[in-house]
Design a protein around this motif. Structure first.
Motif, PDB file in Angstrom:
ATOM      1  N   MET A   1       1.067  -1.179  -0.058  1.00  0.00           N
ATOM      2  CA  MET A   1      -0.013   0.034   0.193  1.00  0.00           C
ATOM      3  C   MET A   1       0.753   1.307   0.072  1.00  0.00           C
ATOM      4  N   GLU A   2       0.814   1.986  -1.087  1.00  0.00           N
ATOM      5  CA  GLU A   2       1.554   3.251  -1.215  1.00  0.00           C
ATOM      6  C   GLU A   2       0.911   4.385  -1.584  1.00  0.00           C
ATOM      7  N   TYR A   3       1.115   5.512  -1.432  1.00  0.00           N
ATOM      8  CA  TYR A   3       0.508   6.744  -1.854  1.00  0.00           C
ATOM      9  C   TYR A   3       1.538   7.423  -2.933  1.00  0.00           C
ATOM     10  N   VAL A   4       0.864   7.708  -4.103  1.00  0.00           N
ATOM     11  CA  VAL A   4       1.601   8.347  -5.005  1.00  0.00           C
ATOM     12  C   VAL A   4       1.301   9.528  -5.357  1.00  0.00           C
ATOM     13  N   ARG A   5       2.081  10.228  -4.770  1.00  0.00           N
ATOM     14  CA  ARG A   5       1.898  11.874  -4.859  1.00  0.00           C
ATOM     15  C   ARG A   5       1.474  12.289  -5.998  1.00  0.00           C
ATOM     16  N   LYS A   6       2.047  12.154  -6.902  1.00  0.00           N
ATOM     17  CA  LYS A   6       2.154  12.911  -8.108  1.00  0.00           C
ATOM     18  C   LYS A   6       0.905  12.495  -8.888  1.00  0.00           C
ATOM     19  N   LYS A   7       0.153  11.298  -8.555  1.00  0.00           N
ATOM     20  CA  LYS A   7      -1.144  11.048  -9.276  1.00  0.00           C
ATOM     21  C   LYS A   7      -2.210  11.113  -8.175  1.00  0.00           C
ATOM     22  N   GLN A   8      -1.843  11.619  -6.826  1.00  0.00           N
ATOM     23  CA  GLN A   8      -2.720  11.875  -5.894  1.00  0.00           C
ATOM     24  C   GLN A   8      -3.829  10.462  -5.646  1.00  0.00           C
TER      25      GLN A   8
ATOM     26  N   GLU B   1     -15.829   2.521  -1.331  1.00  0.00           N
ATOM     27  CA  GLU B   1     -15.630   2.846   0.372  1.00  0.00           C
ATOM     28  C   GLU B   1     -14.398   3.286   0.710  1.00  0.00           C
ATOM     29  N   LEU B   2     -13.209   2.880   0.024  1.00  0.00           N
ATOM     30  CA  LEU B   2     -11.835   2.933   0.601  1.00  0.00           C
ATOM     31  C   LEU B   2     -11.435   4.507  -0.023  1.00  0.00           C
ATOM     32  N   GLU B   3     -11.998   5.004  -1.183  1.00  0.00           N
ATOM     33  CA  GLU B   3     -11.902   6.385  -1.506  1.00  0.00           C
ATOM     34  C   GLU B   3     -12.362   7.247  -0.468  1.00  0.00           C
ATOM     35  N   THR B   4     -13.484   6.982  -0.162  1.00  0.00           N
ATOM     36  CA  THR B   4     -13.922   7.756   1.104  1.00  0.00           C
ATOM     37  C   THR B   4     -13.197   7.682   2.359  1.00  0.00           C
ATOM     38  N   LEU B   5     -12.927   6.533   2.725  1.00  0.00           N
ATOM     39  CA  LEU B   5     -12.148   6.303   4.025  1.00  0.00           C
ATOM     40  C   LEU B   5     -10.831   7.043   3.954  1.00  0.00           C
ATOM     41  N   LEU B   6     -10.017   6.981   2.712  1.00  0.00           N
ATOM     42  CA  LEU B   6      -8.448   7.544   2.529  1.00  0.00           C
ATOM     43  C   LEU B   6      -8.570   8.827   1.881  1.00  0.00           C
ATOM     44  N   GLY B   7      -9.733   9.484   1.500  1.00  0.00           N
ATOM     45  CA  GLY B   7      -9.794  10.807   1.037  1.00  0.00           C
ATOM     46  C   GLY B   7      -8.967  10.730  -0.364  1.00  0.00           C
ATOM     47  N   ALA B   8      -8.821   9.863  -1.081  1.00  0.00           N
ATOM     48  CA  ALA B   8      -7.972  10.000  -2.426  1.00  0.00           C
ATOM     49  C   ALA B   8      -8.429   8.794  -3.309  1.00  0.00           C
ATOM     50  N   LYS B   9      -8.229   8.813  -4.575  1.00  0.00           N
ATOM     51  CA  LYS B   9      -8.254   7.723  -5.509  1.00  0.00           C
ATOM     52  C   LYS B   9      -7.745   6.747  -5.097  1.00  0.00           C
ATOM     53  N   VAL B  10      -8.356   5.327  -5.367  1.00  0.00           N
ATOM     54  CA  VAL B  10      -7.614   4.197  -5.240  1.00  0.00           C
ATOM     55  C   VAL B  10      -7.503   3.105  -6.259  1.00  0.00           C
ATOM     56  N   TYR B  11      -6.211   2.686  -6.436  1.00  0.00           N
ATOM     57  CA  TYR B  11      -6.086   1.669  -7.500  1.00  0.00           C
ATOM     58  C   TYR B  11      -5.979   0.502  -6.789  1.00  0.00           C
ATOM     59  N   LEU B  12      -6.839  -0.543  -6.714  1.00  0.00           N
ATOM     60  CA  LEU B  12      -6.948  -1.588  -5.836  1.00  0.00           C
ATOM     61  C   LEU B  12      -6.788  -3.014  -6.795  1.00  0.00           C
ATOM     62  N   GLU B  13      -5.759  -3.787  -6.658  1.00  0.00           N
ATOM     63  CA  GLU B  13      -5.383  -5.058  -7.298  1.00  0.00           C
ATOM     64  C   GLU B  13      -5.556  -6.176  -6.494  1.00  0.00           C
TER      65      GLU B  13
END
Length: 316
Positions: free
Chosen positions: A237-244, A281-293
């Motif tokens: 799990m990592e946050y990609v700052r450039k792509k937010q 739901e994860l996008e709401t929880l984390l406050g950012a877009k999520v790419y989930l694999e």
């Protein structure tokens, strides 16, 4: 049944005024049989989703703490796995975790489903509660769907199971009398420090909540033969700052090839649906877009493998 009139005539616990002096704080364990409404009540009390819910037993597998801060108090709710007859090592660990929680709290709230007759399981839970030193609240749940006769029968049966410092009838789904429950808890708490920061809602890590949100979608999507055997682990799990956005890789673990096939579905449709539902739901929880694999793997009898249970955080 006129619930407004019934609650007005039968407050079943009343509301105590908070003490004028001294900050009150402490821990309140929610215990009871599976599907009594513990996680639903926790979410309603804190006003956000911190615990997953479903109609499947063993939905809650870990002790979860949620924090409610109010004027002059901090209430820490501890959601525990539903006490049940275990069929494997995982079940034994869930029971042990729930019983252990009783020794670490100031108040124990035993939840009793108004729509289900009290049986041996409830009596066993009540016996565990009776052994602890904490103050005790009996919470009669699901009043929104129970008849007046069911509520009256459960109240009398609950009174016969033990001595209670308070009894509250509520509906966590509608919110009816939830505030009364909170105020009863606060009244029974000792004076103490603020255990968690004022802006903290839950003690769970982001990775833990991601895994639980994915597992919830599995529980709600499949029949009984799949949910009990499923565990979810976040591999990356990592946050990609450039792509937010967050990049998340998670594994859905099950015990048989046939279960894996069901989880993947024809053309991968089932696992895609699970991922899509969880991502929203994860996008709401984390406050950012999520790419989930998501990937699905088979680990035979993992629920009886102590190493796997520790990896999932189900054993100390």
């Amino acid at each position: 049944m006129d619930l407004n009139a019934y609650f007005a005539e039968n407050p079943m616990g009343g509301v105590h005024d908070a003490p004028e002096e001294g900050f009150r704080s402490g821990f309140v364990a929610l215990v009871g049989r599976p599907n009594a409404g513990k996680s639903t009540l926790m979410n309603k009390v804190v006003g956000s989703k911190v615990a997953i819910t479903s109609k499947t037993s063993q939905t809650t597998r870990q002790r979860i703490r949620a924090v409610l801060n109010g004027e002059g108090y901090q209430l820490v709710l501890v959601d525990t796995p539903g006490l049940h007859k275990p069929k494997d090592v995982l079940g034994e660990e869930l029971n042990a975790a729930a019983v252990k929680a009783l020794g670490d709290v100031d108040v124990v709230a035993m939840l009793v489903d108004c729509t289900q007759p009290i049986g041996r399981g409830d009596e066993w839970v009540a016996a565990q509660v009776a052994r602890c030193d904490a103050r005790r609240i009996c919470v009669l749940t699901k009043a929104d769907v129970a008849t007046e006769a069911q509520v009256d029968a459960q109240r009398r049966a609950a009174e016969a199971m033990g001595e209670w410092d308070a009894m509250v009838l509520l509906s966590a789904k509608t919110g009816r009398n939830v505030r009364a429950f909170v105020e009863e808890c606060v009244f029974l708490l000792p004076e103490g420090p603020r255990w968690f920061p004022a802006d903290m809602v839950s003690d769970q890590t982001d990775e833990s909540m991601v895994a639980e949100f994915v597992r919830e979608k599995v529980l709600r999507s499949f029949r009984d033969e799949v949910p009990h055997s499923v565990g979810v682990k976040v591999e990356r799990m990592e946050y990609v700052r450039k792509k937010q956005l967050y990049r998340i890789e998670a594994t859905v673990l099950t015990e048989r090839d046939s279960q894996k096939a069901m989880l993947i579905g024809r053309g991968g449709q089932a696992v895609k649906r699970i991922g899509s539902q969880a991502r929203a739901e994860l996008e709401t929880l984390l406050g950012a877009k999520v790419y989930l694999e998501l990937s699905v793997k088979v680990k035979r009898n993992w629920r009886s493998d102590e190493a796997q249970l520790r990896a999932f955080g189900y054993m100390d």
